[in-house]
Structure formats: C-alpha cells, structure tokens
Write an enzyme that holds these catalytic residues in place. Structure first.
Site: not given
Length: 481
Positions: A134, A136, A181
């Site tokens: 989580g 990226s 991201d």
C-alpha cells in the site's frame, strides 16, 4: 544520509560485479503514503499524499547494443531478464511477472514521444518499498524506470508529463490507476505533503503540515497482508473503479445533464466531471474556493442518496443497464471492461458514491486546516478526526479495509494515535497513524507487542523496522551521479 550513501555504494559495486562496469547514474523514485483521500483520484477528486523514504533505485549503464538487460539485487525472487529493445513493448497482463512493471515504464514513455524504442542499457534494481504494502511499490518501479529510460536516451520530459505517462502505463498490466501514486513519487517535496488535483489538469500544490506542540509525525504500520492490485483487480481495485464510473453515468442522468457535451465527451465520465457540469452555470465570482468545494460536494452527497437510494443493496448489471437505457453489453463497453474485467453479483453504487464525495470533502477540509494558521486549533485532534472518519468510510462504504487493518487502527488509537486509517488501495497493506512525536515509541511498542509479536513471532529486527516506522514528507524522484 550515511545509510543511503552506503546503499548506493553497495548497489554500484553489485552492478560492477554483474556487468563489469560502473553505472553511469542511479535513478530514484520514492514510495508514498496517502495521508487522506482514498480511492478518489480515479473519480477526479484531489488527494493528499506525501513521498516517503522507502524507494526504488535503478543503476544504469548504456551498453551500446540493442538489448536491455535488467537485474535485481534480490535475484532469488526476481530473476534477471534480457530483452531486445523492440521486445519490451510486448506485455502479457495475464502473466504476473516482475519485469512487466519495467516494461510499463519503458513502453509508456516511448509511446508518449512516438518512438518505437531506444538505446540499449544495463540496469540493476534495488527496492525498499514493500510489494503489495500500500506504499506504491509498483508506481515507484514504473517512475524510476521512466527516469532511467529518459536519461539514457537523452529525453527530457517535465514532471507533469512523467507523472501522467506513469499513471497511464500501469494499464498495460491491467491496473486502472488513478494517478496519485505516480504524481507523489515524481513531484514529492521535502517537508511538504501534496494537494494533488487531476481535473481539469494535473496539478500538485505543496502544503506544509502545521506546527503543533508537541510536533506530530506519521507512523506507518504494515499489516503484512499482501494485496496485489494486479492479482485481485477484478474483485477489488478495478471493480471499485467500474462502480464509480457507472455511478457517474447514472448520476448524470439523474441530474438531467447526461446529454450535456461535457458529460457526453468525457471518457471516462467521473464524479468530478458530473459535479462540475452540474454547477457550470453557477456564478462563482468572488466565491471562496474552499467553501465552494464544500458546498458542491455536500450537494452531490444529497444527489447521490436520491439517485441510488432505491437500491441500498446494490444493482445487478441488468438494473444498471436499464437505468441508463442501455444493454448490459453496451454498458460494459462504455466503462472499458474489455481492458479491465470485473466480477460482482451486485454493484454498490450508493455506498461508493457516498464514500467518494465524503472523502473528497475530508481532503478539502484537511488542507483547509493545514493552511488555516489558527493557533487556537488543536491540529492533531482536528486532522486525526478526519483520518478516523476516512477509515470508517473505507471500511463501511467502500469496503476496502480488512480485519488486520481494523486491528492495527484500533490498537494505535488506544495507544495514543490521534488518527489512524488504511493507506493505499487497502484490502491489506499499510496503515498510517498521526502521532505526537513524544508518543511514537509507546505507540510502536503497543503495535509490536499486540500485533507483530502475536501474528509474526519470528520476525527479525530488520523486518520489523521495515514494517513499522515513523516518517515525514520526503523528496520526490531524482538522479544520483
């Protein structure tokens, strides 16, 4: 700084051992933590991430051939690959292969500039962003690849171009990325979070986090539940994207603006486009921008309840198609399911819309608090409350949390965190916690004893340091000579 310097030296020595030459340069792209604003970038709404220290490094040396050779310091998990430059454009999204993310960055860049390939080079990768955590890792990989490829080929694109290309490039592995991201990785700034807007154009505004007494930092805690967007996309990430896309189509029809050019020409149609078109004729001269955001998003929340409230348990495909006077096949084509297939017995449009509009409200209010300069405010409490509400929405309305995320958030709050929530796509991965600096160690100790020691008793100290750490906003992508 010393630890990073040693890491670069180790990478350069390893590169020389493999390829017989020193690297010409090292490209670096960081991971990110999203402080607030989950799953709304692909709805067109702003988000509030920051770049972090964990990163992807790619050491590069031009080899004067038509081949690109890539290796990873973790050779056991990621075996070396050797491609002709033309072969890099061939990506099988059905195969879960680590080098596909390298290919994404390479192909996306060259397709953007209209070339079919470039110079050959050797590359060695070293990543510290946990895969599926989580933070990226895939975006850092793609962004670092683009930096490496453009430098070795004498290309010089802007940060906005690189971020936009990287966001679109992950579609080659079947992930319908929103762009947060990649933008945070490319455009991150030391000491500032980013308020990132996507519509009508990509824009990243640095926002200094407010000073408080005692100061606060963000603690990252990894659930160690791996959530790979590529593997779970049809029932998790891509499904949520499709639910919001269909929701936007039905909401536009409910509001009587589906035939407006702005809605008809949008591909994809997003909640942000619908909101902007609905208020397009409103006289906003002299209006306070933040208050206008709040008023418009609040109105859309009410409109969503009216549009989808008759189906609180979700829609079947046939019901959604009927609401739009389309066939199910035509609806599937309209949201590009040929590229991003999804599976679900029912599509929860009410809940997804409620999350999207309320989460966008929280992002706007978060920035408003950061920039208020109001010394009477307890910043930790005000910002933490928004983070906690975000987690509630992610869990209950967007259904992208998981028991481990919920447990870490509950433990951290009891130990003194002002705000705790998932960060990233969810369904596992990492959590982020707003903690006053004087309580960082006590919060970490509780998480270690009550979560990691019980679930992962054989973790090494190094593994624990990678899973649980405090961080502040870091710098974005760059080169090292």
């Amino acid at each position: 700084v010393e630890a990073q310097t040693q890491r670069y030296d180790r990478l350069s020595r390893k590169f020389a051992d493999i390829y017989g030459a020193k690297p010409d340069f090292i490209a670096r792209a960081p991971g990110r933590v999203n402080i607030i604003g989950e799953h709304i970038d692909y709805c067109g709404f702003p988000v509030f991430p920051m770049a972090i220290a964990p990163d992807m490094l790619i050491a590069v040396h031009a080899n004067d051939t038509d081949r690109v050779r890539i290796s990873n310091v973790n050779t056991e998990k990621y075996p070396a690959r050797d491609f002709r430059t033309a072969e890099i454009f061939e990506i099988d999204s059905k195969v879960h292969e680590w080098s596909n993310y390298f290919k994404c960055g390479y192909r996306g860049l060259f397709e953007h500039i209209g070339r079919s390939g470039g110079n050959g080079f050797d590359a060695l990768l070293d990543g510290t962003v946990p895969a599926g955590g989580g933070l990226s890792s895939s975006a850092a990989f793609v962004c670092a690849t683009q930096l490496a490829v453009q430098r070795v080929n004498g290309i010089n694109l802007t940060q906005v171009e690189l971020a936009s290309i990287a966001a679109g490039a992950e579609r080659y592995v079947g992930v319908n990325s929103g762009g947060m991201d990649q933008t945070a990785s490319i455009m991150g700034q030391q000491g500032s979070a980013l308020f990132i807007e996507f519509d009508p154009a990509l824009k990243a505004t640095p926002v200094k986090l407010p000073e408080s007494n005692p100061p606060f930092v963000f603690v990252i805690a990894n659930t160690l539940v791996v959530s790979d967007k590529h593997v779970t996309a049809p029932v998790c990430y891509n499904l949520r994207v499709v639910e919001t896309r269909i929701g936007a189509l039905i909401l536009a029809k409910h509001l009587g603006i589906a035939d407006h050019r702005a809605c008809k020409d949008a591909d994809p149609l997003t909640f942000k486009v619908v909101m902007d078109e609905y208020f397009a004729t409103q006289d906003t001269a002299g209006s306070d921008t933040v208050q206008m955001w709040i008023d418009h998003l609040s109105a859309m929340l009410h409109a969503s309840n009216a549009a989808f409230g008759s189906h609180p348990d979700g829609y079947t495909r046939e019901q959604m198609a009927a609401a739009l006077d389309m066939t199910p096949d035509a609806l599937s084509a309209a949201v590009h399911e040929d590229r991003f297939p999804v599976r679900a017995p029912r599509f929860k449009l009410l809940q997804r819309a409620q999350h999207a509009f309320s989460e966008a409200l929280r992002v706007v209010k978060f920035r408003q608090i950061c920039e208020s300069g109001d010394t009477r405010l307890n910043y930790c409490t005000a910002l933490g409350d928004l983070m906690n509400c975000s987690q509630d929405s992610c869990r209950d309305l967007f259904e992208c949390s998981c028991p481990e995320i919920d447990e870490l958030c509950a433990l951290a709050r009891r130990a003194g965190s002002f705000g705790s929530r998932l960060t990233g796509a969810g369904w596992g991965g990492c959590t982020v916690h707003l903690v006053s600096r004087d309580k960082v160690e006590s919060v970490k100790q509780v998480l270690v004893s009550e979560y990691y020691a019980k679930k992962f008793p054989n973790m090494t100290a190094a593994e624990l340091d990678n899973a649980l750490f405090a961080t502040a906003p870091g710098c974005g992508a760059c080169y090292y000579e």
